[in-house]
Design an enzyme around this catalytic site. Structure first.
Site, PDB file in Angstrom:
ATOM      1  N   ARG A  75       0.864  -1.174   0.000  1.00 36.17           N
ATOM      2  CA  ARG A  75       0.000   0.000   0.000  1.00 36.17           C
ATOM      3  C   ARG A  75       0.907   1.232   0.000  1.00 36.17           C
ATOM      4  O   ARG A  75       1.974   1.237   0.602  1.00 36.17           O
ATOM      5  CB  ARG A  75      -0.931   0.020   1.230  1.00 36.17           C
ATOM      6  CG  ARG A  75      -2.022  -1.059   1.222  1.00 36.17           C
ATOM      7  CD  ARG A  75      -3.033  -0.845   0.116  1.00 36.17           C
ATOM      8  NE  ARG A  75      -4.129  -1.807   0.161  1.00 36.17           N
ATOM      9  CZ  ARG A  75      -4.142  -2.965  -0.493  1.00 36.17           C
ATOM     10  NH1 ARG A  75      -3.084  -3.315  -1.231  1.00 36.17           N
ATOM     11  NH2 ARG A  75      -5.177  -3.775  -0.402  1.00 36.17           N
ATOM     12  N   GLU A 135      -4.318   7.159  -4.241  1.00 36.71           N
ATOM     13  CA  GLU A 135      -4.622   6.518  -5.521  1.00 36.71           C
ATOM     14  C   GLU A 135      -6.015   6.956  -5.963  1.00 36.71           C
ATOM     15  O   GLU A 135      -6.937   6.935  -5.149  1.00 36.71           O
ATOM     16  CB  GLU A 135      -4.580   4.992  -5.388  1.00 36.71           C
ATOM     17  CG  GLU A 135      -3.205   4.444  -5.124  1.00 36.71           C
ATOM     18  CD  GLU A 135      -3.183   2.920  -5.064  1.00 36.71           C
ATOM     19  OE1 GLU A 135      -4.183   2.280  -5.490  1.00 36.71           O
ATOM     20  OE2 GLU A 135      -2.187   2.361  -4.598  1.00 36.71           O
ATOM     21  N   HIS A 184      -1.562   0.062  -9.744  1.00 35.51           N
ATOM     22  CA  HIS A 184      -2.103  -0.978  -8.857  1.00 35.51           C
ATOM     23  C   HIS A 184      -2.616  -2.176  -9.662  1.00 35.51           C
ATOM     24  O   HIS A 184      -3.761  -2.619  -9.492  1.00 35.51           O
ATOM     25  CB  HIS A 184      -3.220  -0.409  -7.974  1.00 35.51           C
ATOM     26  CG  HIS A 184      -3.349  -1.121  -6.664  1.00 35.51           C
ATOM     27  ND1 HIS A 184      -3.665  -0.464  -5.498  1.00 35.51           N
ATOM     28  CD2 HIS A 184      -3.213  -2.418  -6.325  1.00 35.51           C
ATOM     29  CE1 HIS A 184      -3.733  -1.331  -4.499  1.00 35.51           C
ATOM     30  NE2 HIS A 184      -3.466  -2.530  -4.974  1.00 35.51           N
TER      31      HIS A 184
END
Length: 374
Positions: A287, A316, A335
């Site tokens: 993360r 994000e 991602h």
């Protein structure tokens, strides 16, 4: 699509149990394992809803209230009933994600004791490939040659070619030795690298080093035999001892919790710089908030590290004007490292394993510890 029932549904006769699936894949993505589940559990009704992708806010998945009330087991990526009262019979929620931090504020997480399990273990092969790929792209200076190819230029940077360090004898430090970290270790070892591991809790006995989660057959490090050394602890002293071990590739694979937020910041980058004259390359697939992003940008600009491969950022999506985009020697992907055509199939295999354990009264695989956050 968008909440419609997929395929024929069984009757809801008395005594039958309901498996409720609300997932962002078409039903045929996991059809093979679903059919195995239906054959193995003939008393189980399966209702499948294809959830709208997160990016499509115009569609909302609607699951009839009576199905929420009946459901004994649920398979989901992120959709949940609004509260515990809406699904009073739930005995297991199988998430198709590696973690549950995305629903950690939901009432079912905070106000219930419904067992929650994750799909941890299904991501190892594809994410390990991403980590090694990005490290190779960096070490072999591929971005420069890709730009030359686009311009149709044949230029041999002789000195740059001689500057390539192949991976034999280099050291990879795996920060978080779970299923993903173990597959990174397996691939790295095959390429001749030394592996050291870091875990939150000590792993001093052979039994404690074993992987008790879901394992894709033929992958990972089931016995925990690959690392040449193990380090552990949630305090900075132990983390710094690990980071001082002349690490060439640092693979960040820890979950995001209060203990791991900004785990790597200015002191850690300075320590990595001092401990390795070749400079550490960092790959983050966990993360974005694990890293203090402003400190990372400074470390890249000061050449305290050789570069960074980031599949996750904070926030994000990463805003277009964020300085991370233009930081030197950084590679960013949106991602996607966990994506694979086998994802749904493998996640349904975890569900099948947990249905078996539920039937036998055994502990679930990948059971979430709400206090620890994973």
């Amino acid at each position: 699509m968008g909440g419609g029932l997929e395929g024929p549904q069984k009757s809801n006769g008395k005594g039958r149990e309901l498996l409720l699936c609300v997932l962002p894949w078409p039903k045929n993505a996991g059809d093979k394992i679903l059919k195995e589940i239906e054959r193995e559990y003939p008393n189980l009704d399966v209702h499948y809803f294809e959830d709208s992708p997160n990016k499509d806010k115009s569609k909302n998945t609607t699951v009839p209230e009576d199905l929420q009330q009946r459901a004994k087991v649920m398979a989901t990526l992120s959709w949940l009933p609004p509260n515990v009262q809406a699904a009073p019979n739930l005995e297991l929620i199988q998430f198709f994600s590696a973690g549950t931090n995305h629903i950690a504020q939901h009432p079912i997480y905070t106000d219930s004791e419904i067992p929650l399990t994750t799909a941890s273990g299904v991501h190892g092969p594809q994410i390990a490939e991403w980590v090694i790929m990005m490290n190779l792209i960096h070490s072999h200076h591929y971005p420069r040659y890709y730009e030359l190819q686009k311009d149709r230029k044949w230029e041999n940077y002789g000195a740059e070619g001689r500057d390539v360090r192949d991976m034999v004898g280099q050291r990879v430090g795996v920060l978080g030795y779970g299923s993903i970290g173990r597959q990174v270790a397996r691939v790295a070892q095959a390429m001749g690298m030394d592996v050291i591991a870091f875990t939150a809790s000590p792993r001093e006995s052979p039994e404690s080093k074993k992987d008790n989660g879901f394992i894709v057959p033929g992958t990972g490090d089931p016995e925990g035999s690959i690392p040449s050394a193990w380090y552990s602890g949630l305090d900075k002293d132990n983390l710094h001892k690990f980071l001082s071990q002349n690490i060439d590739l640092l693979a960040i694979c820890v979950p995001l919790t209060e203990d791991t937020k900004h785990l790597l910041s200015t002191p850690e980058f300075e320590l990595l710089s001092k401990s390795n004259p070749h400079k550490t390359y960092i790959a983050n697939i966990s993360r974005g908030a694990i890293i203090d992003q402003s400190a990372l940008i400074t470390a890249l600009e000061k050449e305290q590290i050789s570069g960074a491969a980031l599949d996750v950022t904070d926030p994000e999506p990463l805003p277009k004007d964020n300085p991370l985009w233009t930081a030197p020697n950084v590679l960013i992907t949106p991602h996607i490292s966990g994506g694979t055509t086998r994802y749904a199939e493998r996640a349904f295999q975890v569900l099948k394993e947990n249905l078996g354990r539920r039937k036998r009264g055994e502990k679930f695989v990948n059971l979430v510890d709400r206090k620890r956050g994973y």
